[in-house]
Design an enzyme around this catalytic site. Structure first.
Site, PDB file in Angstrom:
ATOM      1  N   THR A 124      42.923  89.619 113.573  1.00  0.00           N
ATOM      2  CA  THR A 124      43.673  89.495 112.320  1.00  0.00           C
ATOM      3  C   THR A 124      45.000  90.208 112.510  1.00  0.00           C
ATOM      4  OG1 THR A 124      41.588  89.453 111.125  1.00  0.00           O
ATOM      5  CG2 THR A 124      43.571  89.963 109.844  1.00  0.00           C
ATOM      6  N   GLU A 156      30.222  89.741 109.069  1.00  0.00           N
ATOM      7  CA  GLU A 156      29.193  90.500 109.771  1.00  0.00           C
ATOM      8  C   GLU A 156      27.898  90.376 108.980  1.00  0.00           C
ATOM      9  OE1 GLU A 156      30.467  94.524 110.550  1.00  0.00           O
ATOM     10  OE2 GLU A 156      32.261  93.797 111.548  1.00  0.00           O
ATOM     11  N   ASN A 212      40.975  87.357 102.816  1.00  0.00           N
ATOM     12  CA  ASN A 212      40.309  88.654 102.652  1.00  0.00           C
ATOM     13  C   ASN A 212      40.815  89.401 101.421  1.00  0.00           C
ATOM     14  OD1 ASN A 212      38.545  88.398 104.706  1.00  0.00           O
ATOM     15  ND2 ASN A 212      39.439  89.941 106.034  1.00  0.00           N
ATOM     16  N   GLY A 261      34.051  98.054 101.618  1.00  0.00           N
ATOM     17  CA  GLY A 261      34.345  98.825 102.822  1.00  0.00           C
ATOM     18  C   GLY A 261      34.358  97.898 104.016  1.00  0.00           C
ATOM     19  N   CYS A 264      37.238  95.205 107.752  1.00  0.00           N
ATOM     20  CA  CYS A 264      38.237  94.172 107.451  1.00  0.00           C
ATOM     21  C   CYS A 264      38.931  94.338 106.099  1.00  0.00           C
ATOM     22  CB  CYS A 264      37.578  92.795 107.528  1.00  0.00           C
ATOM     23  SG  CYS A 264      37.105  92.381 109.213  1.00  0.00           S
ATOM     24  N   LYS A 325      27.563  97.211 104.382  1.00  0.00           N
ATOM     25  CA  LYS A 325      26.854  96.155 103.641  1.00  0.00           C
ATOM     26  C   LYS A 325      25.549  95.875 104.373  1.00  0.00           C
ATOM     27  CE  LYS A 325      28.926  92.108 105.833  1.00  0.00           C
ATOM     28  NZ  LYS A 325      29.561  90.831 105.636  1.00  0.00           N
TER      29      LYS A 325
HETATM   30  P1  NAD Z   1      35.620  95.611 117.512  1.00  0.00           P
HETATM   31  O1  NAD Z   1      36.229  96.946 117.462  1.00  0.00           O
HETATM   32  O2  NAD Z   1      34.186  95.420 117.182  1.00  0.00           O
HETATM   33  O3  NAD Z   1      35.832  94.985 118.983  1.00  0.00           O
HETATM   34  C1  NAD Z   1      37.004  95.053 119.699  1.00  0.00           C
HETATM   35  C2  NAD Z   1      36.667  95.154 121.193  1.00  0.00           C
HETATM   36  O4  NAD Z   1      37.873  95.094 121.959  1.00  0.00           O
HETATM   37  C3  NAD Z   1      35.973  96.452 121.563  1.00  0.00           C
HETATM   38  O5  NAD Z   1      34.756  96.177 122.228  1.00  0.00           O
HETATM   39  C4  NAD Z   1      36.972  97.148 122.471  1.00  0.00           C
HETATM   40  O6  NAD Z   1      36.368  97.917 123.498  1.00  0.00           O
HETATM   41  C5  NAD Z   1      37.704  95.941 123.069  1.00  0.00           C
HETATM   42  N1  NAD Z   1      38.998  96.263 123.669  1.00  0.00           N
HETATM   43  C6  NAD Z   1      39.946  97.134 123.265  1.00  0.00           C
HETATM   44  N2  NAD Z   1      40.983  97.111 124.110  1.00  0.00           N
HETATM   45  C7  NAD Z   1      40.689  96.217 125.074  1.00  0.00           C
HETATM   46  C8  NAD Z   1      41.355  95.752 126.230  1.00  0.00           C
HETATM   47  N3  NAD Z   1      42.554  96.234 126.591  1.00  0.00           N
HETATM   48  N4  NAD Z   1      40.762  94.803 126.979  1.00  0.00           N
HETATM   49  C9  NAD Z   1      39.551  94.324 126.644  1.00  0.00           C
HETATM   50  N5  NAD Z   1      38.863  94.721 125.560  1.00  0.00           N
HETATM   51  C10 NAD Z   1      39.421  95.655 124.794  1.00  0.00           C
HETATM   52  O7  NAD Z   1      36.531  94.701 116.595  1.00  0.00           O
HETATM   53  P2  NAD Z   1      36.076  93.403 115.762  1.00  0.00           P
HETATM   54  O8  NAD Z   1      35.396  93.822 114.527  1.00  0.00           O
HETATM   55  O9  NAD Z   1      35.427  92.436 116.673  1.00  0.00           O
HETATM   56  O10 NAD Z   1      37.507  92.853 115.324  1.00  0.00           O
HETATM   57  C11 NAD Z   1      38.398  92.242 116.250  1.00  0.00           C
HETATM   58  C12 NAD Z   1      39.490  91.562 115.473  1.00  0.00           C
HETATM   59  O11 NAD Z   1      38.926  90.512 114.672  1.00  0.00           O
HETATM   60  C13 NAD Z   1      40.229  92.467 114.483  1.00  0.00           C
HETATM   61  O12 NAD Z   1      41.572  92.071 114.405  1.00  0.00           O
HETATM   62  C14 NAD Z   1      39.539  92.180 113.166  1.00  0.00           C
HETATM   63  O13 NAD Z   1      40.362  92.422 112.058  1.00  0.00           O
HETATM   64  C15 NAD Z   1      39.237  90.706 113.300  1.00  0.00           C
HETATM   65  N6  NAD Z   1      38.089  90.239 112.509  1.00  0.00           N
HETATM   66  C16 NAD Z   1      36.978  91.005 112.398  1.00  0.00           C
HETATM   67  C17 NAD Z   1      35.889  90.528 111.674  1.00  0.00           C
HETATM   68  C18 NAD Z   1      34.644  91.360 111.542  1.00  0.00           C
HETATM   69  O14 NAD Z   1      33.839  91.043 110.656  1.00  0.00           O
HETATM   70  N7  NAD Z   1      34.438  92.383 112.328  1.00  0.00           N
HETATM   71  C19 NAD Z   1      35.952  89.272 111.057  1.00  0.00           C
HETATM   72  C20 NAD Z   1      37.094  88.517 111.200  1.00  0.00           C
HETATM   73  C21 NAD Z   1      38.165  89.010 111.935  1.00  0.00           C
END
Ligand code: NAD
Length: 443
Positions: A124, A156, A212, A261, A264, A325
């Site tokens: 995002t 999630e 969102n 919370g 996101c 949640k």
């Molecule tokens: P997260 O923190 O669970 O995962 C991110 C991963 O990236 C981690 O495992 C981290 O170790 C890895 N990482 C960091 N730097 C790195 C690098 N240089 N090379 C390789 N890997 C690296 O994050 P997330 O919840 O999966 O969210 C990721 C993105 O998706 C965010 O922008 C978030 O806003 C968006 N998003 C999240 C959700 C959700 O429900 N979690 C839903 C939609 C969108």
């Protein structure tokens, strides 16, 4: 298709696994060695219902692999998905350092001879990031790449289902080549006729924040409505049902509670408000959504303090639910953190249970002196009161007689409206919830 997914967290792991499940060859990349160790040992490092089965199947069938070697992954793939963190900075803006660092690393790896690569951003990110990633890349490399936006809408706790059967897929791109590749990739996920919506990159980036923020607004609206219900002697459950059956409003996201919370909503509302401010626009509703949410996270503590005449020193408070949640172990920005910290600061003793999130709490918040239990009933031994903070299904129909026999006092502060007020009255509990009549509790 050959796909690399950079960042194997909640989004990256689900994305990679689901793409593998539809027959693609997927290499997931991460820098977290402990996570990689688990993944390579066939262990899913997060709690996400339904993920483990397809994760294991695709590893066994050789379509899903994990590495820390970015070069190996991107050189072998035509599609490169970015699923990297974009956490909030002090000022509320999204931190792009992870996305831009990987972009620079990719630019150091890919050359004119590497063949075409479609870089698909699932993180995002603020409007203009596709262009920023492309210019950062082009400053260092002559490789043939295109950067497009494909925001992720999974929730999630229901991530696999959401990914496998999305209500829509949004893609921001400006070439026919990208349209063709994305249409082909997502075809198996859209068999029921749900749309893939193509648009320009900027609109696509904004769509994710718009979605969102709208949902967060619905929650804050109902949280305020609940507080007004309490003042008016109305019941928010009734109001919710009354308005939710209007198809213009819809039934979902109308449940009041202890505030939103997670990783996101808080950060995305902040980031959109920041974007508006940066563009000389005061997005008044977003600012209200945030301040209502901050207020809402205090509501349960205020109810507890009022009940005990502001003195909770030495009170034994059982807590059911820590995750932000149900159906996830994610505790990022979980309202429970603020609630529990406040109660501990005021001298209460906290005895907690969560079916999935206790290890995350212990790992990331060792400073909170909480006693953890193996079952929700165990938290109740000698408790002065129970607080419900996360509405896990397993909490919904407990043995009330057993609860009463365990507790020192049958008092419940229900932050998620899990129980029926009438049931509480019959069972002889003193009970307060959010926006509904209180049973036998005097402030
Ligand atoms: P997260 O923190 O669970 O995962 C991110 C991963 O990236 C981690 O495992 C981290 O170790 C890895 N990482 C960091 N730097 C790195 C690098 N240089 N090379 C390789 N890997 C690296 O994050 P997330 O919840 O999966 O969210 C990721 C993105 O998706 C965010 O922008 C978030 O806003 C968006 N998003 C999240 C959700 C959700 O429900 N979690 C839903 C939609 C969108």
């Amino acid at each position: 298709m050959k796909i690399a997914v950079i960042g194997t967290g909640y989004v990256g792991l689900v994305t990679g696994t689901c793409f593998a499940e539809s027959g693609n060859e997927v290499i997931c990349v991460d820098i977290d060695q402990e996570k990689l160790r688990k993944l390579n040992a066939g262990i899913v490092p997060i709690y996400e219902p339904g993920l483990e089965v397809i994760f294991k199947r695709n590893i066994e069938e050789g379509r899903l692999t994990f590495t820390s070697n970015l070069a190996e992954a991107i050189l072998a793939s035509e599609l490169i998905f970015l699923a990297l963190p974009t956490p909030p900075q002090e000022d509320g803006s999204a931190d792009l350092q992870y996305v831009l660092k990987v972009t620079e690393e990719m630019a150091g790896i890919l050359t004119e001879d590497s063949g075409f690569k479609l870089v698909v951003n699932k993180s995002t990110v603020p409007v203009g990031t596709c262009a920023k990633v492309l210019s950062t890349f082009k400053a260092k490399s002559k490789a043939d790449i295109e950067v497009i936006s494909n925001p992720e809408f999974l929730r999630e706790g229901a991530a696999v289902d959401d990914f496998m059967k999305p209500e829509r897929v949004v893609v921001g791109c400006s070439s026919e080549r990208a349209v063709k590749l994305m249409t082909h990739l997502y075809k198996p996920f859209l068999m029921s006729g749900n749309p893939i919506v193509f648009m320009d990159e900027r609109s696509s980036e904004l769509t994710k924040y718009a979605a969102n923020s709208f949902l967060a607004m619905k929650i804050s609206y109902m949280n305020e409505m609940a507080l007004l219900c309490e003042k008016l002697g109305a019941n928010v459950d009734m109001v919710r049902k009354g308005i939710g059956s209007d198809s213009r409003i819809g039934k979902r996201f109308l449940f009041p509670g202890v505030g939103y919370g997670g990783s996101c909503f808080p950060k995305d509302v902040k980031a959109l408000s920041y974007t508006a401010k940066e563009n000389a626009y005061d997005f008044a509703i977003l600012n209200a959504v945030m301040s209502v949410n901050e207020k809402q996270k205090k509501v349960l503590v205020t109810k507890v303090l009022d009940f005990y005449n502001q003195d909770i020193k030495g009170k034994k408070l059982a807590v059911w639910g820590l995750a932000f949640k149900p159906n996830t172990d994610d505790i990022r920005e979980a309202p429970s953190l603020e609630i529990i910290s406040n109660l501990l600061d005021k001298g209460a003793e906290i005895i907690a249970f969560d079916p999935e999130a206790m290890h995350e709490y212990q790992k990331y918040h060792p400073e909170l002196s909480i006693k953890y239990c193996d079952s929700h009933y165990d938290t109740l031994a000698g408790a002065d009161a129970l607080l419900i903070i996360t509405e896990w299904n397993m909490f919904r129909t407990p043995d009330f007689a057993r609860m009463k026999s365990l507790m020192a006092h049958p008092v419940i502060f229900d932050g998620r409206n899990v129980f029926d007020s009438s049931e509480m009255q019959e069972s002889g509990f003193q009970y307060t919830s959010i926006g509904r009549p209180t049973i036998g509790l005097q402030a």
